[in-house]
Design a protein around this motif. Structure first.
Motif, PDB file in Angstrom:
ATOM      1  N   SER A   1      37.716  43.209  41.526  1.00  0.00           N
ATOM      2  CA  SER A   1      37.906  42.422  40.314  1.00  0.00           C
ATOM      3  C   SER A   1      39.317  42.619  39.785  1.00  0.00           C
ATOM      4  CB  SER A   1      36.896  42.824  39.227  1.00  0.00           C
ATOM      5  OG  SER A   1      35.573  42.515  39.618  1.00  0.00           O
TER       6      SER A   1
ATOM      7  N   ASP B   1      41.784  41.582  36.340  1.00  0.00           N
ATOM      8  CA  ASP B   1      41.951  40.973  35.022  1.00  0.00           C
ATOM      9  C   ASP B   1      43.220  40.134  35.043  1.00  0.00           C
ATOM     10  OD1 ASP B   1      39.660  42.100  33.928  1.00  0.00           O
ATOM     11  OD2 ASP B   1      40.706  43.926  33.336  1.00  0.00           O
TER      12      ASP B   1
ATOM     13  N   GLU C   1      45.496  36.460  33.320  1.00  0.00           N
ATOM     14  CA  GLU C   1      45.698  35.409  32.336  1.00  0.00           C
ATOM     15  C   GLU C   1      45.680  34.090  33.095  1.00  0.00           C
ATOM     16  OE1 GLU C   1      49.405  36.204  30.453  1.00  0.00           O
ATOM     17  OE2 GLU C   1      48.768  38.145  29.645  1.00  0.00           O
TER      18      GLU C   1
ATOM     19  N   THR D   1      47.050  40.684  34.132  1.00  0.00           N
ATOM     20  CA  THR D   1      47.033  41.075  32.714  1.00  0.00           C
ATOM     21  C   THR D   1      47.909  42.291  32.432  1.00  0.00           C
ATOM     22  OG1 THR D   1      44.797  40.169  32.453  1.00  0.00           O
ATOM     23  CG2 THR D   1      45.544  41.767  30.806  1.00  0.00           C
TER      24      THR D   1
ATOM     25  N   ASP E   1      42.324  34.800  28.837  1.00  0.00           N
ATOM     26  CA  ASP E   1      41.975  36.041  29.513  1.00  0.00           C
ATOM     27  C   ASP E   1      40.724  35.831  30.369  1.00  0.00           C
ATOM     28  OD1 ASP E   1      44.072  37.416  28.340  1.00  0.00           O
ATOM     29  OD2 ASP E   1      42.866  38.067  26.627  1.00  0.00           O
ATOM     30  N   ALA E   2      40.776  36.298  31.589  1.00  0.00           N
ATOM     31  CA  ALA E   2      39.651  36.106  32.505  1.00  0.00           C
ATOM     32  C   ALA E   2      39.620  37.238  33.519  1.00  0.00           C
ATOM     33  CB  ALA E   2      39.760  34.762  33.221  1.00  0.00           C
ATOM     34  N   THR E   3      38.514  37.319  34.237  1.00  0.00           N
ATOM     35  CA  THR E   3      38.368  38.270  35.333  1.00  0.00           C
ATOM     36  C   THR E   3      38.014  37.506  36.594  1.00  0.00           C
ATOM     37  OG1 THR E   3      37.602  40.026  33.841  1.00  0.00           O
ATOM     38  CG2 THR E   3      37.138  40.291  36.193  1.00  0.00           C
TER      39      THR E   3
ATOM     40  N   SER F   1      36.617  37.909  40.297  1.00  0.00           N
ATOM     41  CA  SER F   1      35.854  38.894  41.057  1.00  0.00           C
ATOM     42  C   SER F   1      35.421  38.336  42.399  1.00  0.00           C
ATOM     43  CB  SER F   1      34.609  39.326  40.270  1.00  0.00           C
ATOM     44  OG  SER F   1      34.954  39.894  39.031  1.00  0.00           O
TER      45      SER F   1
ATOM     46  N   LYS G   1      35.253  34.665  35.334  1.00  0.00           N
ATOM     47  CA  LYS G   1      34.590  34.885  34.058  1.00  0.00           C
ATOM     48  C   LYS G   1      35.635  34.897  32.944  1.00  0.00           C
ATOM     49  CE  LYS G   1      31.882  38.236  31.413  1.00  0.00           C
ATOM     50  NZ  LYS G   1      31.311  39.600  31.407  1.00  0.00           N
ATOM     51  N   LEU G   2      35.474  34.004  31.970  1.00  0.00           N
ATOM     52  CA  LEU G   2      36.353  34.008  30.818  1.00  0.00           C
ATOM     53  C   LEU G   2      35.974  35.164  29.903  1.00  0.00           C
ATOM     54  CD1 LEU G   2      36.594  30.203  29.924  1.00  0.00           C
ATOM     55  CD2 LEU G   2      38.289  31.614  31.087  1.00  0.00           C
ATOM     56  N   ASN G   3      36.955  35.912  29.442  1.00  0.00           N
ATOM     57  CA  ASN G   3      36.703  37.047  28.550  1.00  0.00           C
ATOM     58  C   ASN G   3      36.961  36.638  27.112  1.00  0.00           C
ATOM     59  OD1 ASN G   3      36.218  38.655  30.842  1.00  0.00           O
ATOM     60  ND2 ASN G   3      38.409  39.098  31.051  1.00  0.00           N
ATOM     61  N   GLY G   4      35.970  36.890  26.275  1.00  0.00           N
ATOM     62  CA  GLY G   4      36.129  36.542  24.866  1.00  0.00           C
ATOM     63  C   GLY G   4      35.922  35.074  24.601  1.00  0.00           C
TER      64      GLY G   4
END
Length: 212
Positions: free
Chosen positions: A79, A81, A83, A147, A183-185, A187, A209-212
């Motif tokens: 995974s 992290d 942008e 990130t 922000d995303a991850t 994986s 996966k979008l974070n936040g």
């Protein structure tokens, strides 16, 4: 007077806005494509690769390629992290020289007349036709920054994953509507199953996966 003084207002600034490498979820081994369960990163800049190696594990090594991105690191990370700067997806039927014969969104082609898509409407039939080379396959392209190392520059990720194609719509829309990178991850997720005859099968699918 030094040239950089003459052109100081027009000289391009290299760095965070340049594409410096690729994120890859597979590689060729003995001429055969192999899916990986950790990210492989390539670049033509040894200094970028040195930073990648120290941050994500793996050794910097040269590999044979016709592109300038001739250094690679097989990281220890499943995974990353990132942008998300841009996301674009469509279906494409590729011809010789890796040039598209036709491009569509699953409904209409991208020609001037918006010709209806020539691919089968049934997903199973579409996949079978794509494997046979007679129908379009997914084409998903992303530009990201790492990130924790945004100053390294932009990395491109290109995939033809059907699993990601089914899920990328909301992510693509969110990125398009945002004024800033999201922000995303990213994986690589291993999927395992057993066939009716008891044989074990597995593959690795990319997940965003979008974070936040």
């Amino acid at each position: 007077m030094p040239l950089n003084r003459i052109f100081e207002n027009t000289t391009k600034s290299f760095g965070a806005d340049d594409v410096v490498g690729y994120l890859k979820s597979g590689m060729q081994i003995d001429g055969r494509p192999v899916a990986l369960d950790t990210w492989r990163i390539t670049s033509g800049d040894p200094e970028v690769m040195d930073t990648i190696s120290k941050a994500f594990g793996g050794e910097v090594e040269k590999w044979e390629t016709t592109t300038e991105h001739d250094h690679q690191v097989l990281t220890e990370m499943s995974s990353l992290d990132v942008e998300l700067v841009s996301v674009q997806s469509n279906f494409a039927l590729w011809g010789r020289g890796n040039k598209p014969i036709r491009i569509c969104d699953g409904i209409n082609q991208t020609d001037e007349n918006k010709t209806p898509c020539a691919c089968p409407s049934d997903t199973k039939e579409h996949k079978e036709a794509a494997r046979a080379g007679t129908a379009c396959s997914p084409s998903i392209r992303m530009l990201v920054r790492l990130t924790d190392h945004p100053d390294l520059g932009l990395f491109r990720y290109v995939t033809g994953s059907w699993q990601l194609a089914e899920a990328i719509g909301p992510v693509e829309e969110a990125v398009a509507e945002s004024d800033e990178p999201l922000d995303a991850t990213l994986s690589l997720v291993k999927v395992e199953w057993e066939t009716k005859t008891g044989q074990k099968r597995q593959f690795t699918k990319p997940v965003v996966k979008l974070n936040g």
